[in-house]
Design a protein around this motif. Structure first.
Motif, PDB file in Angstrom:
ATOM      1  N   GLU A  58     -40.073  57.833  32.537  1.00  0.00           N
ATOM      2  CA  GLU A  58     -39.253  57.259  33.600  1.00  0.00           C
ATOM      3  C   GLU A  58     -39.942  56.064  34.235  1.00  0.00           C
ATOM      4  OE1 GLU A  58     -38.573  60.506  36.222  1.00  0.00           O
ATOM      5  OE2 GLU A  58     -36.913  61.347  35.046  1.00  0.00           O
ATOM      6  N   GLN A  61     -39.683  53.184  31.878  1.00  0.00           N
ATOM      7  CA  GLN A  61     -38.335  52.628  31.898  1.00  0.00           C
ATOM      8  C   GLN A  61     -38.089  51.807  33.152  1.00  0.00           C
ATOM      9  OE1 GLN A  61     -36.016  56.212  31.421  1.00  0.00           O
ATOM     10  NE2 GLN A  61     -35.969  56.051  29.190  1.00  0.00           N
ATOM     11  N   GLN A  62     -38.609  52.282  34.290  1.00  0.00           N
ATOM     12  CA  GLN A  62     -38.477  51.529  35.530  1.00  0.00           C
ATOM     13  C   GLN A  62     -39.222  50.200  35.450  1.00  0.00           C
ATOM     14  OE1 GLN A  62     -39.847  54.149  38.626  1.00  0.00           O
ATOM     15  NE2 GLN A  62     -37.993  55.407  38.620  1.00  0.00           N
TER      16      GLN A  62
END
Length: 278
Positions: A58, A61-62
């Motif tokens: 995550e 991806q951020q």
């Protein structure tokens, strides 16, 4: 008949057998508990690792999303700069050079008199002088010489002097910035932000006073800008293309800085831009 010794031995054997029978369930329970605990530990580490991997994914991806947003912001800012330069070239240079070309072609006509030729020559000199001034201004807008040679503070001081020379504004400027705290490209964005803010004040604010400060510490670079002009509703101001707030925010995003606008009608406006240093 069994004697006493045999009876005693038999009883002992019977007792040992009973103890062994009692120990077996305890061993089985212990082994079962051990298996359960081992399974629980394995599952704990498995799900913990899975959660860690998910969190890392995550975050990655951020970060990718942030980089994409930053790239889009950079491209938008560059495109805005290209359009502005193209418009300046068209308005200030291309159209005037067309007039120069037309006058030059008239000078070459055989029927033209000396007086007419001198008049056209004078117009050509006048227009080319204007073109040269325009080209210098455009070049200065692309990269101010003072910024390239002497740094951000010198460029901002020159900008403030130009504003005060109009005698329409009083500029209170304070600089406590250590040169080269920011990379050169970031300093250019800071300069462009101040330039845009001053342009907004001149065009729309009907202000009398401008306050500007730039301060660097070990951890941050803080830019503060304020005028005492008309001000505006923030929600409406961010939608208005003329104020250039989106361009300012885009530049701030490129240098990974945060912006805080404050403004109300008839109460001026202010901007605080803070860049955290690694």
């Amino acid at each position: 008949m069994m004697n006493v010794l045999q009876i005693s031995n038999f009883a002992a054997m019977q007792s040992n057998s009973n103890q062994e029978i009692q120990i077996i369930p305890i061993l089985l329970i212990g082994i079962t508990l051990l298996v359960i605990m081992s399974t629980a530990i394995i599952l704990f580490f498995y799900f913990s690792r899975k959660k860690i991997v998910k969190t890392e994914l995550e975050q990655a991806q951020q970060q990718i999303a942030h980089q994409k947003e930053l790239l889009q912001t950079t491209l938008m800012t560059q495109e805005t700069e290209r359009k502005r330069i193209a418009q300046d070239l068209h308005d200030d240079i291309s159209s005037k050079l067309n007039i120069v070309s037309l006058n030059a072609s008239l000078v070459r006509e055989e029927t033209i008199t000396v007086k007419e030729a001198n008049m056209l020559g004078g117009k050509i000199v006048e227009i080319t002088t204007t073109v040269l001034e325009s080209s210098r201004r455009i070049a200065h807008d692309l990269l101010p010489p003072s910024l390239d040679k002497f740094g951000l503070v010198a460029a901002l001081e020159e900008l403030c002097d130009q504003v005060e020379s109009s005698r329409k504004f009083t500029v209170h400027a304070t600089f406590q910035y250590k040169e080269q705290t920011l990379p050169n490209d970031h300093e250019l964005h800071f300069f462009r932000i101040v330039q845009e803010l001053i342009n907004n004040t001149i065009k729309y604010a009907d202000a009398k006073t401008i306050t500007l400060s730039l301060k660097s510490t070990q951890n941050t670079v803080h830019l503060h800008y304020q005028d005492d002009g008309n001000g505006f509703e923030l929600a409406e101001g961010k939608k208005a293309k003329g104020l250039g707030i989106s361009g300012i925010e885009n530049r701030a995003a490129i240098v990974d800085a945060t912006t805080t606008f404050q403004s109300q009608p008839h109460k001026g406006m202010s901007l605080d831009l803070v860049k955290q240093l690694n």
